[in-house]
Motif scaffolding. Structure first.
Motif, PDB file in Angstrom:
ATOM      1  N   ARG A 177     139.526 -66.609  28.815  1.00 38.45           N
ATOM      2  CA  ARG A 177     140.334 -67.450  29.695  1.00 38.45           C
ATOM      3  C   ARG A 177     141.495 -66.661  30.276  1.00 38.45           C
TER       4      ARG A 177
ATOM      5  N   GLY B 178     144.798 -61.030  19.240  1.00 41.78           N
ATOM      6  CA  GLY B 178     144.784 -60.756  17.809  1.00 41.78           C
ATOM      7  C   GLY B 178     145.561 -61.852  17.098  1.00 41.78           C
TER       8      GLY B 178
ATOM      9  N   THR C 149     155.697 -70.093  15.174  1.00 40.35           N
ATOM     10  CA  THR C 149     154.241 -70.160  15.044  1.00 40.35           C
ATOM     11  C   THR C 149     153.611 -70.676  16.335  1.00 40.35           C
TER      12      THR C 149
ATOM     13  N   MET D 169     147.233 -73.705  17.720  1.00 35.24           N
ATOM     14  CA  MET D 169     145.916 -73.606  18.337  1.00 35.24           C
ATOM     15  C   MET D 169     145.494 -74.989  18.830  1.00 35.24           C
TER      16      MET D 169
ATOM     17  N   VAL E 282     142.518 -77.213  20.672  1.00 30.98           N
ATOM     18  CA  VAL E 282     141.096 -77.270  21.038  1.00 30.98           C
ATOM     19  C   VAL E 282     140.772 -78.629  21.634  1.00 30.98           C
TER      20      VAL E 282
ATOM     21  N   VAL F 160     148.420 -72.786  22.368  1.00 35.23           N
ATOM     22  CA  VAL F 160     147.435 -71.849  22.928  1.00 35.23           C
ATOM     23  C   VAL F 160     146.062 -72.519  22.904  1.00 35.23           C
ATOM     24  N   ARG F 161     145.534 -72.809  24.069  1.00 32.57           N
ATOM     25  CA  ARG F 161     144.180 -73.371  24.127  1.00 32.57           C
ATOM     26  C   ARG F 161     143.187 -72.319  23.656  1.00 32.57           C
ATOM     27  N   CYS F 162     142.324 -72.702  22.738  1.00 30.13           N
ATOM     28  CA  CYS F 162     141.402 -71.716  22.172  1.00 30.13           C
ATOM     29  C   CYS F 162     140.044 -72.326  21.851  1.00 30.13           C
ATOM     30  N   GLY F 163     139.550 -73.133  22.796  1.00 28.83           N
ATOM     31  CA  GLY F 163     138.185 -73.586  22.641  1.00 28.83           C
ATOM     32  C   GLY F 163     138.008 -75.081  22.760  1.00 28.83           C
TER      33      GLY F 163
ATOM     34  N   ARG G 206     150.555 -66.440  14.722  1.00 26.25           N
ATOM     35  CA  ARG G 206     150.825 -66.109  16.116  1.00 26.25           C
ATOM     36  C   ARG G 206     149.591 -65.436  16.701  1.00 26.25           C
ATOM     37  N   ILE G 207     149.277 -65.777  17.918  1.00 27.29           N
ATOM     38  CA  ILE G 207     148.229 -65.067  18.644  1.00 27.29           C
ATOM     39  C   ILE G 207     148.895 -63.894  19.361  1.00 27.29           C
TER      40      ILE G 207
ATOM     41  N   LEU H  35     148.870 -61.803  24.126  1.00 30.71           N
ATOM     42  CA  LEU H  35     148.935 -62.715  25.286  1.00 30.71           C
ATOM     43  C   LEU H  35     150.020 -62.275  26.251  1.00 30.71           C
TER      44      LEU H  35
END
Lengths: 225, 225
Positions: free
Chosen positions: A213, A219, B161, B164, B166, B189-192, B221-222, B225
């Motif tokens: 996306r 990570g 933090t 996530m 979805v 964070v959109r992740c699926g 944390r992702i 980005l």
């Protein structure tokens, strides 16, 4: 362990790591980083010549061999084969892998209509399948979320991600954490047993979703530590 | 939307959020943070009196009501009931929840011999169960990994933090991301899709493992980005 530098070359070794499925991007990427950190690495492939070619450009410490060759010289063996080859590869190497630390980083995924999908695994996860197939080995799950393109990108000097480590054999997990921590920017974090591996593996789907996306290599960091 | 401050009080509202299972630590913690960010929050419980007590100390914007009361005034409803009550609560409120954004943050977990275990869910995940039970609602998964003790700790001014997110309904997910982003230190964070929710829910087990081992409140944390 004394590490001696001559002309920027690390001449002693932190140990030897074998990588099954060493010709893939994940295997080569891990080899590159581990070699830089001071490990000798043997890429193992069913096709030894392909393994030798895959080792080229990854530094003097990385060599290519057969699957058996990658296991025999190594105390730690990383399993980076495609999911389709997971069960068969481990079954074939059961005896050779006995007593060794087996680091499973295989994600049981498929792509359906181009979308990533986490596959159900009878044993619960790839890691648990490995433990069932390798009763004499010390199975540890790790490296599921590390993006191969970043591992292989020489301009990325510092990776920026934690590595979730799962396993039932705590000393084996600790050895793997130590190996992970030797790579700049990675940090190993123990976060459960083999029974807790399924969601770690499957979470790769969510990271792929983010990557597609936003056109990134996502990570994960654990905060609050 | 114009937000006017008088005497440090936000007098307009970002909207009203209902929280089912609002008397639990997660529900109260989210209420506290959302109210601080400028939302009106209705804690919903089967026992209205308990909901009123739970709202005390969380600020003027937080009130207590019945489960129905928490749904009726809210455009966004957060489901924070225990897993045991998940299916029945949603079934009972199916009609009332129609057309609304339902944010499911329920983790299907059990503790066996004091160890956290991710439960198998027939529908695949709590989020997918919600979508099956609420065909007329816009189900989004979020807030699975946010530690309730941190949410409720007034001395923690900035949470650290990502959340996530979805869901299959992208505009609904984006509204939830916006709500998350209004809380200092959180980032949505959109992740699926909902099909990718199971591992997000189950990963809570791994965070609990870390929390217990290191006596922390771990978050995620992702990176990249």
């Amino acid at each position: 362990l004394q590490v001696v530098h001559h002309n920027q070359q690390v001449t002693t070794t932190l140990g030897t790591v074998g990588i099954l499925g060493g010709t893939g991007a994940q295997g080569r990427g891990l080899a590159f980083r581990l070699a830089k950190a001071g490990y000798d690495v043997i890429l193992g492939s069913r096709d030894q010549e392909r393994a030798r070619q895959a080792a080229e450009g990854l530094g003097d410490r990385v060599t290519g061999s057969t699957l058996r060759g990658a296991v025999e010289g190594a105390a730690i063996v990383i399993v980076a084969v495609p999911w389709d080859a997971h069960a068969q590869t481990l079954t074939d190497l059961r005896e050779e892998l006995e007593g060794r630390i087996v680091v499973d980083c295989v994600n049981p995924l498929a792509f359906i209509d181009r979308a990533p999908v986490a596959l159900k695994v009878d044993e619960g996860s790839a890691c648990q399948q490995a433990a069932v197939l390798l009763p004499g080995s010390r199975v540890v799950g790790a490296f599921h979320h590390v993006a191969a393109p970043l591992l292989l990108d020489e301009s990325v000097t510092e990776l920026n991600t934690d590595v979730m480590v799962v396993g039932d054999d705590v000393p084996a997990c600790e050895e793997v954490v130590q190996m992970i921590d030797s790579i700049p920017g990675l940090r190993g974090v123990r976060c459960g047993t083999l029974a807790d591996a399924g969601q770690v593996e499957a979470l790769t789907v969510n990271l792929i979703r983010i990557n597609r996306r936003l056109k990134v290599h996502a990570g994960i960091r654990i905060t609050g530590l």
